[in-house]
Design an enzyme around this catalytic site. Structure first.
Site, mmCIF file in Angstrom:
data_model
loop_
_atom_site.group_PDB
_atom_site.id
_atom_site.type_symbol
_atom_site.label_atom_id
_atom_site.label_comp_id
_atom_site.label_asym_id
_atom_site.label_seq_id
_atom_site.Cartn_x
_atom_site.Cartn_y
_atom_site.Cartn_z
ATOM 1 N N SER A 3 3.986 -2.308 10.704
ATOM 2 C CA SER A 3 4.611 -2.180 11.075
ATOM 3 C C SER A 3 5.128 -3.129 10.235
ATOM 4 O O SER A 3 6.375 -3.949 10.992
ATOM 5 C CB SER A 3 5.406 -1.634 11.929
ATOM 6 O OG SER A 3 5.023 -0.554 12.301
ATOM 7 N N HIS A 34 -9.448 1.657 4.896
ATOM 8 C CA HIS A 34 -8.223 1.573 5.048
ATOM 9 C C HIS A 34 -8.450 2.898 5.948
ATOM 10 O O HIS A 34 -9.432 3.617 6.223
ATOM 11 C CB HIS A 34 -7.022 2.451 4.422
ATOM 12 C CG HIS A 34 -6.041 2.261 5.242
ATOM 13 N ND1 HIS A 34 -5.400 2.925 5.716
ATOM 14 C CD2 HIS A 34 -5.406 1.102 4.809
ATOM 15 C CE1 HIS A 34 -4.046 3.046 5.851
ATOM 16 N NE2 HIS A 34 -3.418 1.942 5.558
ATOM 17 N N GLY A 86 4.888 1.422 4.334
ATOM 18 C CA GLY A 86 6.230 1.956 4.344
ATOM 19 C C GLY A 86 6.967 0.923 3.963
ATOM 20 O O GLY A 86 7.730 1.373 2.835
ATOM 21 N N LYS A 110 0.027 4.272 -0.383
ATOM 22 C CA LYS A 110 -0.326 5.408 -0.262
ATOM 23 C C LYS A 110 -0.282 6.766 -0.790
ATOM 24 O O LYS A 110 -0.017 6.450 -1.676
ATOM 25 C CB LYS A 110 -0.072 6.142 1.966
ATOM 26 C CG LYS A 110 -0.185 4.552 2.789
ATOM 27 C CD LYS A 110 -0.280 4.883 4.112
ATOM 28 C CE LYS A 110 0.411 3.047 4.566
ATOM 29 N NZ LYS A 110 0.062 3.823 5.796
ATOM 30 N N GLU A 133 -5.853 -4.395 10.491
ATOM 31 C CA GLU A 133 -4.408 -3.904 11.051
ATOM 32 C C GLU A 133 -4.468 -2.358 11.872
ATOM 33 O O GLU A 133 -5.679 -1.503 12.075
ATOM 34 C CB GLU A 133 -4.466 -2.666 10.035
ATOM 35 C CG GLU A 133 -3.985 -3.567 8.072
ATOM 36 C CD GLU A 133 -3.157 -2.330 7.323
ATOM 37 O OE1 GLU A 133 -1.989 -2.410 7.202
ATOM 38 O OE2 GLU A 133 -4.025 -1.161 6.906
ATOM 39 N N ASN A 164 0.939 -0.895 0.470
ATOM 40 C CA ASN A 164 0.072 0.136 -0.082
ATOM 41 C C ASN A 164 0.691 1.380 0.148
ATOM 42 O O ASN A 164 1.461 1.200 0.764
ATOM 43 C CB ASN A 164 -0.741 0.011 1.175
ATOM 44 C CG ASN A 164 -1.776 1.591 1.533
ATOM 45 O OD1 ASN A 164 -2.179 2.520 0.436
ATOM 46 N ND2 ASN A 164 -2.284 1.451 2.387
ATOM 47 N N GLY A 174 2.870 2.388 10.785
ATOM 48 C CA GLY A 174 3.571 3.793 10.194
ATOM 49 C C GLY A 174 4.005 3.516 11.780
ATOM 50 O O GLY A 174 5.032 5.176 11.967
#
Ligand code: PGA
Length: 257
Positions: A216, A97, A238, A11, A170, A9, A176
């Site tokens: 993460s 999300h 990330g 973002k 999630e 993802n 993050g």
């Protein structure tokens, strides 16, 4: 069950040029890896170009969008319709999300409309659920996740659920933040979600739904997470933005699963 599904993802990161360069490199790095389904979810602006690049390279990497609207078309300035995503080659769409819920006011009812619209256009929804930190600390994780799962998947048939649906657990406090849920904690909630799916759709469909973990996910924790019986993949933010780390996550997922 089956193979794990690892989705990146991105973002609101990467220009069209950056996105195309990324997938052309990724395709080379993951060539020949078997036993894992790979998905990249670029921003809307890069979807068509990335689709073309993936096709040209025969990359075996699927394309997903990060959001969509539920209407087929109409006067909805700024929105993107399911058929538009389908036309350019999207197979998946991330829905609900936590950032959509938190910053753009998406409710379970909204997510539910989007899930139905996606399925009507043969897009596979990746439906995100997860509790906030205060909800976990007050012992409400299961109640929150139950409400989100039941609300987001309302009125779905067992057949629709069994036809490829993905649910991503999630926990918001892990997104993050570098603070991954422990494999045991993630497994516990994923197992709980499996039970909810069983109540809604029956055993066969519950087993067919792939339940990801997200928050993460890194190369170093992927194998342990994937080894859990109810974790069928990962939704990676990330660490999906760098070719090195995303490639390592994909490889480690195969090893761990
Ligand atoms: P993260 O994001 O991997 O950067 O925590 C996951 C997500 O938001 O899907």
């Amino acid at each position: 069950m089956g193979t794990p599904i690892i989705a990146g993802n991105w973002k609101m990161f990467k220009t069209v040029g950056e996105a195309v360069n990324f997938v052309s490199e990724l395709a080379v790095r993951v060539a020949g890896i078997k036993g894992v389904e790979m998905v990249v979810c670029p921003p809307f602006t890069a979807l068509a170009a990335v689709a073309g690049q993936l096709r040209d390279q025969g990359a075996g990497i699927a394309l997903g969008a990060q959001n969509m609207y539920w209407e087929d078309e109409g006067a909805y300035t700024g929105e993107v319709a399911p058929g538009m995503l389908k036309e350019i080659g999207c197979r998946y769409v991330i829905l609900g999300h936590s950032e959509r819920r938190q910053y753009f006011g998406e409710t379970d009812a909204v997510v539910n409309k989007k899930v139905h619209a996606a399925l009507a256009h043969e897009l596979i929804p990746i439906v995100c659920v997860g509790e906030r930190l205060e909800e976990r600390e007050s012992g409400n994780t299961e109640e929150v996740v139950r409400r989100q799962v039941e609300g987001s998947l309302a009125e779905l048939t067992a057949r629709q659920a069994a036809a490829g649906l993905v649910v991503a657990y999630e926990p918001v406090w892990a997104i993050g933040t570098g603070r991954t849920a422990s494999a045991a904690d993630a497994q516990q909630v994923n197992k709980f979600i499996r039970g909810l799916l069983r109540n809604l759709f029956g055993e066969a469909a519950a087993q067919a739904v792939r339940i990801q973990y997200g928050g993460s996910v890194k190369p170093g924790n992927t194998a342990e997470l994937m080894a859990q019986p109810d974790i069928d993949g990962a939704l990676v933010g990330g660490a999906s933005l760098e070719v090195d780390s995303f490639t390592d996550i994909i490889k480690n997922a195969v090893v761990g699963y």
